[in-house]
Design a protein around this motif. Structure first.
Motif, PDB file in Angstrom:
ATOM      1  N   CYS A  13       0.838  -1.204   0.000  1.00 48.60           N
ATOM      2  CA  CYS A  13       0.000   0.000   0.000  1.00 48.60           C
ATOM      3  C   CYS A  13       0.873   1.254   0.000  1.00 48.60           C
ATOM      4  CB  CYS A  13      -0.912   0.004   1.223  1.00 48.60           C
ATOM      5  SG  CYS A  13      -2.208  -1.252   1.153  1.00 48.60           S
ATOM      6  N   SER A  27     -10.353  -2.049  -3.101  1.00 43.79           N
ATOM      7  CA  SER A  27     -10.464  -0.693  -3.647  1.00 43.79           C
ATOM      8  C   SER A  27     -10.408   0.382  -2.568  1.00 43.79           C
ATOM      9  CB  SER A  27     -11.745  -0.550  -4.470  1.00 43.79           C
ATOM     10  OG  SER A  27     -12.886  -0.739  -3.639  1.00 43.79           O
ATOM     11  N   SER A  30      -4.888   1.676  -0.136  1.00 46.86           N
ATOM     12  CA  SER A  30      -4.110   2.624  -0.946  1.00 46.86           C
ATOM     13  C   SER A  30      -3.187   1.880  -1.911  1.00 46.86           C
ATOM     14  CB  SER A  30      -3.309   3.554  -0.037  1.00 46.86           C
ATOM     15  OG  SER A  30      -2.438   2.809   0.796  1.00 46.86           O
ATOM     16  N   ASP A  32      -2.322   1.065  -5.894  1.00 51.31           N
ATOM     17  CA  ASP A  32      -2.568   1.422  -7.288  1.00 51.31           C
ATOM     18  C   ASP A  32      -2.307   0.168  -8.116  1.00 51.31           C
ATOM     19  OD1 ASP A  32       0.198   1.179  -7.637  1.00 51.31           O
ATOM     20  OD2 ASP A  32       0.531   3.340  -7.652  1.00 51.31           O
ATOM     21  N   SER A  33      -2.523   0.251  -9.406  1.00 53.12           N
ATOM     22  CA  SER A  33      -2.421  -0.954 -10.232  1.00 53.12           C
ATOM     23  C   SER A  33      -1.018  -1.547 -10.228  1.00 53.12           C
ATOM     24  CB  SER A  33      -2.883  -0.672 -11.661  1.00 53.12           C
ATOM     25  OG  SER A  33      -2.114   0.362 -12.230  1.00 53.12           O
TER      26      SER A  33
END
Length: 79
Positions: A13, A27, A30, A32-33
């Motif tokens: 995260c 979702s 924290s 991201d992809s």
């Protein structure tokens, strides 16, 4: 294995997460992809399984427990 997967996700995260549980919604973390894919690669390395290409999309997963269940299913299928 569950605790290890949770730890990998928590460490991936962007922000320090107070708590990450099996029931945590991905979702809402924290992630991201890119950090999500990095976490999946680490999970693959420690568990000896391999995720399919479509599984690399974070939107495919709802909760941490979904990833844990998938790892367990993949490991059981190897036996």
């Amino acid at each position: 294995m569950n605790d290890l997967i949770i730890r990998i996700l928590r460490e991936s995260c962007a922000l320090p997460e107070e708590e990450v549980f099996e029931s945590s919604v991905l979702s809402e973390l924290s992630l991201d992809s890119l950090s999500f894919i990095d976490a999946l690669v680490k999970i693959e390395e420690i568990s000896g399984i391999e995720f399919d290409m479509e599984e690399l999309d974070m939107a495919r997963w709802e909760r941490v427990e979904d990833i844990i269940r998938s790892v367990e299913e993949k490991k059981n299928a190897e036996k």
